[in-house]
Design an enzyme around this catalytic site. Structure first.
Site, PDB file in Angstrom:
ATOM      1  N   LYS A   8       0.858  -1.564  -0.082  1.00  0.00           N
ATOM      2  CA  LYS A   8      -0.183  -0.061  -0.300  1.00  0.00           C
ATOM      3  C   LYS A   8       1.122   1.395   0.279  1.00  0.00           C
ATOM      4  O   LYS A   8       1.744   1.653   1.530  1.00  0.00           O
ATOM      5  CB  LYS A   8      -1.231   0.114   1.709  1.00  0.00           C
ATOM      6  CG  LYS A   8      -2.172   0.542   0.951  1.00  0.00           C
ATOM      7  CD  LYS A   8      -1.917   2.556   0.506  1.00  0.00           C
ATOM      8  CE  LYS A   8      -1.905   3.155   1.574  1.00  0.00           C
ATOM      9  NZ  LYS A   8      -1.584   4.410   1.387  1.00  0.00           N
ATOM     10  N   CYS A  59      12.946  10.538   7.618  1.00  0.00           N
ATOM     11  CA  CYS A  59      12.609  11.197   8.572  1.00  0.00           C
ATOM     12  C   CYS A  59      14.509  11.338   9.513  1.00  0.00           C
ATOM     13  O   CYS A  59      14.159  11.074  10.951  1.00  0.00           O
ATOM     14  CB  CYS A  59      12.175   9.913   8.840  1.00  0.00           C
ATOM     15  SG  CYS A  59      13.843   7.980   8.330  1.00  0.00           S
TER      16      CYS A  59
HETATM   17  P1  NAD Z   1       1.883   8.590   7.230  1.00  0.00           P
HETATM   18  O1  NAD Z   1       1.932   7.908   8.287  1.00  0.00           O
HETATM   19  O2  NAD Z   1       0.746   9.700   7.124  1.00  0.00           O
HETATM   20  O3  NAD Z   1       1.669   7.679   6.270  1.00  0.00           O
HETATM   21  C1  NAD Z   1       2.434   6.819   6.329  1.00  0.00           C
HETATM   22  C2  NAD Z   1       1.448   5.647   5.209  1.00  0.00           C
HETATM   23  O4  NAD Z   1       0.835   5.202   6.148  1.00  0.00           O
HETATM   24  C3  NAD Z   1       0.715   5.664   3.964  1.00  0.00           C
HETATM   25  O5  NAD Z   1       1.075   4.999   2.984  1.00  0.00           O
HETATM   26  C4  NAD Z   1      -0.334   6.390   4.205  1.00  0.00           C
HETATM   27  O6  NAD Z   1      -1.367   6.025   2.945  1.00  0.00           O
HETATM   28  C5  NAD Z   1      -0.677   5.242   5.364  1.00  0.00           C
HETATM   29  N1  NAD Z   1      -1.282   5.690   6.109  1.00  0.00           N
HETATM   30  C6  NAD Z   1      -2.682   6.271   6.675  1.00  0.00           C
HETATM   31  N2  NAD Z   1      -2.913   6.336   7.940  1.00  0.00           N
HETATM   32  C7  NAD Z   1      -3.110   4.947   7.988  1.00  0.00           C
HETATM   33  C8  NAD Z   1      -4.023   4.200   8.583  1.00  0.00           C
HETATM   34  N3  NAD Z   1      -5.048   4.521   9.672  1.00  0.00           N
HETATM   35  N4  NAD Z   1      -3.485   3.200   8.702  1.00  0.00           N
HETATM   36  C9  NAD Z   1      -3.003   1.993   8.214  1.00  0.00           C
HETATM   37  N5  NAD Z   1      -1.811   3.268   7.026  1.00  0.00           N
HETATM   38  C10 NAD Z   1      -2.347   4.230   7.005  1.00  0.00           C
HETATM   39  O7  NAD Z   1       3.436   9.387   6.792  1.00  0.00           O
HETATM   40  P2  NAD Z   1       3.909  10.356   5.629  1.00  0.00           P
HETATM   41  O8  NAD Z   1       2.692  11.983   5.734  1.00  0.00           O
HETATM   42  O9  NAD Z   1       3.753   9.626   3.843  1.00  0.00           O
HETATM   43  O10 NAD Z   1       5.214  10.162   5.123  1.00  0.00           O
HETATM   44  C11 NAD Z   1       5.878  10.843   6.540  1.00  0.00           C
HETATM   45  C12 NAD Z   1       6.958  10.258   7.879  1.00  0.00           C
HETATM   46  O11 NAD Z   1       6.879   8.951   7.232  1.00  0.00           O
HETATM   47  C13 NAD Z   1       7.551  11.165   8.714  1.00  0.00           C
HETATM   48  O12 NAD Z   1       6.709  11.006   9.724  1.00  0.00           O
HETATM   49  C14 NAD Z   1       8.417  10.548   8.665  1.00  0.00           C
HETATM   50  O13 NAD Z   1       9.347  10.675   9.289  1.00  0.00           O
HETATM   51  C15 NAD Z   1       7.971   9.213   8.775  1.00  0.00           C
HETATM   52  N6  NAD Z   1       8.829   8.718   7.442  1.00  0.00           N
HETATM   53  C16 NAD Z   1       9.717   7.845   8.646  1.00  0.00           C
HETATM   54  C17 NAD Z   1      10.962   6.679   7.632  1.00  0.00           C
HETATM   55  C18 NAD Z   1      11.566   5.706   8.937  1.00  0.00           C
HETATM   56  O14 NAD Z   1      12.292   5.405   8.146  1.00  0.00           O
HETATM   57  N7  NAD Z   1      12.145   5.956  10.207  1.00  0.00           N
HETATM   58  C19 NAD Z   1      11.374   7.051   6.617  1.00  0.00           C
HETATM   59  C20 NAD Z   1      10.293   7.370   5.854  1.00  0.00           C
HETATM   60  C21 NAD Z   1       9.628   8.860   6.586  1.00  0.00           C
END
Ligand code: NAD
Length: 490
Positions: A174, A283
């Site tokens: 997803k 991140c």
């Molecule tokens: P997000 O958490 O909003 O979304 C991430 C994914 O989760 C997307 O595919 C989204 O559609 C999905 N999602 C959203 N709500 C959901 C739910 N209720 N159930 C299941 N899936 C759901 O994050 P974002 O805005 O896309 O990305 C930014 C975030 O990602 C930042 O906090 C960043 O730090 C983090 N990030 C972490 C790493 C790491 O390796 N630690 C790497 C890259 C990004």
């Protein structure tokens, strides 16, 4: 012209069943692709197909070197289309083309690495404590789900897909709603490399609909999630109901420490790269720079000169350092954080606004921003901004420095700039973060595990061990006794 794209769902290229939507190029807001979002019925169809497919001999009976062969072909498939994939990645999330090329190369390397892991992994004959042989073997978990964010799609997706396929699992991916292209192209390459139908499906769409249905599905045996902390916590709660393993790669507010004896030119280049590459949408962005009081003024002067030299421009240009942020709404969020920093008493030393004129007015650009004068306890210094905003903080006492660095909910990464290897070791061991960079920053290797502590997540991706995350361990006791078990013997 807006390109219509389909996805690979349960072994067929088709439109998903939910509403159509359009993705936009962050550089100028133009339309890029039109596709359909998936719905809960699609999730069930993809997972059921994957559940059938992973048990079929065509996948389940592959020998390790045969599975490795498929992963090698995926790596070659990515390399064969590397420029095209990099350009598609740029259109999806607006990253500078050079960074997109690096992400594509890393995705190919990830498949190559896990091909080697698949082919060379050894199960164990454990020391027998009796007249029997004991074996510990690893078996694929079954169907796993991967949920990824928009900031580095092809790398995040490869880091989940490659170990899952190497272990013999099936995977339903997803991707973030706004950046679906890379997962879809990885599925195409996997299909062309010989991955049987149904083993890989891609479900674009909303997290609250598709992502949640995937996590809840009873046949999903593991979730590999990269994204924000609050979403990760929600996934963990649902996973607890099924006792389902997860890996959660979440947010960060990483400190970078500049010691009094640091090579300042190296430290400036590292801090600059750590926060402003990828426009800070990373991140591991080093968003809090703690600079020793004795070198604070000279570090600040050099840093500001370097920031003013950064080229914020069209991500298609080779010379661009920083492209747009991923969307206007995300840019607005970054802007609010900078305002919050001002309101809390911070002084904006550079940036602090959008660039003006031409395509800047259409796209979601924001200037690299440095703020000083805020305490580490300010909201802007505590929360993840996920944009090009650096807080500069002076320090003088090492124990207090470590306490400040650790006084944060996140624990993803940290950096130390010093010429003294003993301080680097001492400080590095005291920092509560999953990664410590010494005299470098944001370097990555697929052979080295990655993950966070505290609210930055649980579990690790990458490293040879990464394949085990997609397996369950089974123990065999193999009796060697010539006579019956003695218990019921007269
Ligand atoms: P997000 O958490 O909003 O979304 C991430 C994914 O989760 C997307 O595919 C989204 O559609 C999905 N999602 C959203 N709500 C959901 C739910 N209720 N159930 C299941 N899936 C759901 O994050 P974002 O805005 O896309 O990305 C930014 C975030 O990602 C930042 O906090 C960043 O730090 C983090 N990030 C972490 C790493 C790491 O390796 N630690 C790497 C890259 C990004």
């Amino acid at each position: 012209m807006t390109e219509k794209i389909q996805t690979l769902l349960a072994g067929r290229w088709r439109d998903a069943s939910g509403p159509a939507y359009i993705t936009h190029y962050p550089h100028d807001g133009s339309e890029v692709a039109e596709l359909h979002a998936a719905n809960a019925a699609d999730v069930d169809e993809a997972v059921q197909a994957a559940h059938q497919a992973w048990q079929q001999p065509a996948w389940a009976r592959l020998l390790p070197h045969e599975r490795a062969g498929i992963l090698h072909r995926i790596a070659q498939g990515i390399r064969g289309r590397s420029e095209e994939l990099a350009q598609l990645q740029r259109l999806d999330n607006g990253k500078p083309i050079k960074e997109c090329r690096a992400l594509v190369a890393s995705a190919a390397g990830t498949f190559q690495f896990f091909a080697a892991a698949a082919e060379t992994w050894e199960d164990a004959v454990t020391p027998a404590r009796g007249d029997f042989l004991t074996l510990s073997v690893h078996q694929p978990l079954g169907v796993v789900g991967a949920i990824t964010p928009w900031n580095s799609p092809i790398a995040s997706e490869a880091q989940k897909m490659a170990p899952a396929l190497a272990a013999g699992c099936a995977i339903v991916i997803k991707p973030a709603e706004i950046t679906p292209r890379m997962a879809i192209e990885l599925a195409r390459i996997a299909e062309q490399a010989g991955v049987p139908a149904g083993i890989v499906s891609v479900l674009p769409g909303k997290g609250s609909v598709v992502g949640e249905a995937l996590v809840r599905h009873p046949l999903i045996k593991r979730i590999a999630f990269t994204g924000g902390t609050s979403v990760g916590m929600g996934i963990q709660r649902i996973a607890a109901e099924k006792l389902m393993p997860t890996s959660l790669e979440l947010g960060g507010k990483s400190p970078t420490i500049v010691c009094a004896d640091a090579d300042l030119d190296h430290a400036v280049a590292g801090v600059l790269f750590g926060i402003f590459s990828s426009s800070g949408e990373s991140c591991i962005a080093g968003s809090r720079a703690f600079v020793h009081q004795s070198v604070y003024a000279s570090f600040k002067e050099k840093l500001l000169a370097a920031v003013r030299g950064l080229r914020v421009a069209d991500p298609a240009l080779e010379s661009t350092h920083m492209g747009p942020l991923v969307s206007r709404s995300h840019r607005d969020g970054v802007e609010r954080y900078v305002q919050m920093g001002r309101d809390e008493g911070g002084q904006v030393l550079c940036g602090g606004s959008r660039p003006q004129g031409g395509y800047f007015d259409q796209g979601s650009y924001y200037l690299p921003t440095v703020i000083e004068g805020l305490p580490n306890t300010a909201q802007m210094c505590r929360e993840e901004i996920f944009g090009p905003v650096l807080a500069l903080l002076p320090w003088s006492d090492e124990a207090d420095l470590i306490a400040q660095c650790n006084d944060n909910d996140y624990g993803l990464a940290s950096g130390i700039w010093t010429r003294d290897y003993k301080s680097a070791w001492r400080i590095g061991r005291a920092l509560h973060t999953g990664t410590v960079w010494v005299n470098t920053y944001k370097l990555f290797s697929i052979s080295t595990p990655f993950g966070g502590v505290k609210l930055s997540g649980t579990g690790r991706e990458k490293g040879r061990q990464g394949i085990l995350e997609y397996t369950s361990q089974k123990s065999f006791y193999w009796g060697m006794n010539e006579s019956p078990l003695p218990w019921a013997q007269p």
